[in-house]
Design an enzyme around this catalytic site. Structure first.
Site, PDB file in Angstrom:
ATOM      1  N   TYR A  15       0.857  -1.189   0.000  1.00 28.98           N
ATOM      2  CA  TYR A  15       0.000   0.000   0.000  1.00 28.98           C
ATOM      3  C   TYR A  15       0.887   1.231   0.000  1.00 28.98           C
ATOM      4  CZ  TYR A  15      -3.374   3.479   1.732  1.00 28.98           C
ATOM      5  OH  TYR A  15      -4.165   4.589   1.894  1.00 28.98           O
ATOM      6  N   ASP A  50       9.468   2.859  -0.567  1.00 30.60           N
ATOM      7  CA  ASP A  50       8.471   3.511   0.272  1.00 30.60           C
ATOM      8  C   ASP A  50       8.779   3.175   1.728  1.00 30.60           C
ATOM      9  OD1 ASP A  50       6.311   4.299   1.728  1.00 30.60           O
ATOM     10  OD2 ASP A  50       4.790   3.511   0.365  1.00 30.60           O
ATOM     11  N   LYS A 106       5.010   9.490   8.679  1.00 30.94           N
ATOM     12  CA  LYS A 106       4.894   8.945  10.032  1.00 30.94           C
ATOM     13  C   LYS A 106       5.957   9.477  11.010  1.00 30.94           C
ATOM     14  CE  LYS A 106       2.414   4.908   8.304  1.00 30.94           C
ATOM     15  NZ  LYS A 106       1.022   4.829   8.722  1.00 30.94           N
TER      16      LYS A 106
HETATM   17  C1  LIG Z   1       3.962   2.109   3.250  1.00 35.43           C
HETATM   18  C2  LIG Z   1       2.959   3.227   3.219  1.00 35.43           C
HETATM   19  N1  LIG Z   1       3.001   4.132   2.233  1.00 35.43           N
HETATM   20  C3  LIG Z   1       2.137   5.159   2.171  1.00 35.43           C
HETATM   21  C4  LIG Z   1       1.157   5.311   3.124  1.00 35.43           C
HETATM   22  C5  LIG Z   1       0.209   6.473   3.063  1.00 35.43           C
HETATM   23  O1  LIG Z   1       0.516   7.384   4.062  1.00 35.43           O
HETATM   24  P1  LIG Z   1      -0.589   8.424   4.590  1.00 35.43           P
HETATM   25  O2  LIG Z   1      -1.632   7.638   5.296  1.00 35.43           O
HETATM   26  O3  LIG Z   1       0.199   9.347   5.470  1.00 35.43           O
HETATM   27  O4  LIG Z   1      -1.120   9.114   3.385  1.00 35.43           O
HETATM   28  C6  LIG Z   1       1.072   4.394   4.170  1.00 35.43           C
HETATM   29  C7  LIG Z   1       0.042   4.539   5.209  1.00 35.43           C
HETATM   30  O5  LIG Z   1      -0.069   3.788   6.131  1.00 35.43           O
HETATM   31  C8  LIG Z   1       1.991   3.325   4.207  1.00 35.43           C
HETATM   32  O6  LIG Z   1       1.949   2.409   5.198  1.00 35.43           O
END
Ligand SMILES: Cc1ncc(COP(=O)(O)O)c(C=O)c1O
Length: 429
Positions: free
Chosen positions: A144, A239, A267
């Site tokens: 994700y 990511d 985060k």
């Molecule tokens: C690996 C990863 N990338 C991107 C995101 C998206 O981040 P946000 O919820 O701050 O938009 C998340 C959200 O949990 C994530 O776990």
């Protein structure tokens, strides 16, 4: 445990907010219970409006590696807020944040702040497409990367299938250039590159996938991924929204010894305030506006409150290497305690853990990709989750999420959680 006030609050919220929540997973639908409404947090604990206390293993979905209300972070925020909440003009603390990230993660030579992980990955893809002049993006099934249109792609029926929208409202035209590949599957990736390599702008990957429980990529897979992207002139985007500054101060990429072109963060770098960032090689990052022509902007990007919470958190992590050792030790004890309980009770579970990210699956199968994660019995998980909540342990309310151990978790919390796990597993028999 009494949840009366939370039940009323949820009813009221549902009148005005779709599903009563501002992010779907908070609605606890996967575990079929009313979510407790949280009033405050301190250290490793959170408290709901009915007065229940929980040991918190969600930590706002990852940012709170130091726990709630860490005094240094709170004091820094207090003094920052007195100078105003935002300027929309350059501030020195933004450079400090950028320097901290670039110093910690050597593949990042320049970095741009945004407001969420979604914005970070979305902007990184635009940059990769502009830089390479190519259109296709490869992502992995079960990874994700936020909710931007071209990344909301479901597993296709075959490795070479172009993506279909995972959500209504995403035009097929937008995801036609997204290919879903199998995680940890070298052959699948080889085939995709053989067919489309010359038009692949980038591959984006969660190095340790935290959105199908906890599933680490293998070292061999990551090395192959770097090699094949280099061969075809495609960019590698890691990511690290979840893993960055959690699995190591230098990112998961340091554990794999891989040198990506672009890295996404969020985060932890916001210390609990809304933040994201994407950074990478100077020659790539120089293409971003106003230096280059790739447009990307944000009214509140780099705002002083988020920067203050983030910089204070990163400084604490940098100056206290023992924090990572301590979290590793606590997480290991949880893993061993859970395994021990399950074996005493004769229950089949699989635990995947990397550092302070941990997931307990109700399956006999090794979990190494999306399909194997799906073998976990989610109905059993829902029951387990409810029992843990009753024991005063707040886990991620879905089988396909990680729990996060923080530096604030005490020895007593860990012992209590292991006992709670035993009691909860026993109820499943
Ligand atoms: C690996 C990863 N990338 C991107 C995101 C998206 O981040 P946000 O919820 O701050 O938009 C998340 C959200 O949990 C994530 O776990």
């Amino acid at each position: 445990m009494n949840f009366e006030k939370s039940k009323k609050a949820f009813e009221e919220a549902n009148k005005y907010i779709p599903g009563g929540v501002n992010s779907p997973v908070r609605a606890f639908k996967a575990v079929n219970i009313t979510p407790p409404f949280i009033k405050e947090g301190k250290g490793s604990k959170i408290y709901d409006i009915d007065g229940n206390e929980y040991i918190d293993y969600v930590g706002s979905w990852g940012p709170l590696i130091l726990g709630h209300c860490r005094p240094e972070v709170m004091n820094a925020l207090k003094s920052s807020v007195e100078k105003s909440t935002s300027f929309g003009a350059p501030t020195e603390i933004e450079t400090e944040m950028a320097k901290l990230i670039c110093d910690a993660v050597p593949s990042v030579e320049m970095v741009r702040m945004v407001n969420s992980g979604t914005e970070a990955t979305m902007s990184a893809l635009r940059l990769a497409r502009a830089y390479t002049g190519r259109e296709i993006i490869v992502k992995f099934i079960g990874n994700y990367h936020g909710h931007s249109d071209c990344l909301l792609v479901k597993a296709g029926s075959g490795a070479l299938t172009h993506g279909t929208p995972d959500s209504p409202g995403v035009p097929a035209d937008i995801v036609k250039n997204t290919i879903s590949a199998k995680y940890n599957d070298v052959e699948d990736l080889k085939n995709i590159f053989a067919a489309h390599g010359d038009n692949i702008a980038a591959v984006i990957i969660e190095p340790v996938a935290g959105n199908m429980g906890v599933v680490p990529s293998t070292k061999e897979f990551m090395t192959f991924l770097r090699d094949i992207t280099n061969t075809y002139g495609s960019l590698l985007i890691i990511d690290e929204v979840m893993t960055g500054f959690r699995l190591s101060y230098h990112g998961a990429q340091s554990l794999y010894n891989v040198d990506p072109d672009i890295t996404c963060f969020a985060k932890i770098i916001g210390g609990g305030l809304p933040v994201g960032a994407y950074g990478g090689k100077r020659k790539i990052m120089e293409n971003i506006s106003p230096l280059g022509s790739v447009y990307q902007a944000g009214t509140l990007s780099g705002n002083p409150l988020a920067m203050t919470a983030g910089v204070t958190t990163l400084r604490l992590l940098k100056e206290n290497a023992k924090i990572y050792e301590a979290i590793e030790e606590k997480s290991k004890r949880l893993e061993e305690g859970f395994k021990d309980n399950a074996s005493k009770l004769g229950i089949d579970i699989i635990i995947n853990r990397v550092g302070s990210m941990l997931c307990l699956y109700f399956t006999k199968n090794d979990v190494h990709d999306f399909d194997s994660a799906l073998t976990s019995d989610t109905a059993v998980f829902a029951k387990y989750f409810e029992e843990m909540l009753k024991e005063g342990v707040y886990l991620s309310p879905s089988q396909f999420e990680s729990i996060f151990v923080s530096y604030a978790h005490t020895d007593e919390d860990i012992e209590k959680t292991i006992r709670a796990n035993y009691n909860a597993l026993k109820k499943l028999l």
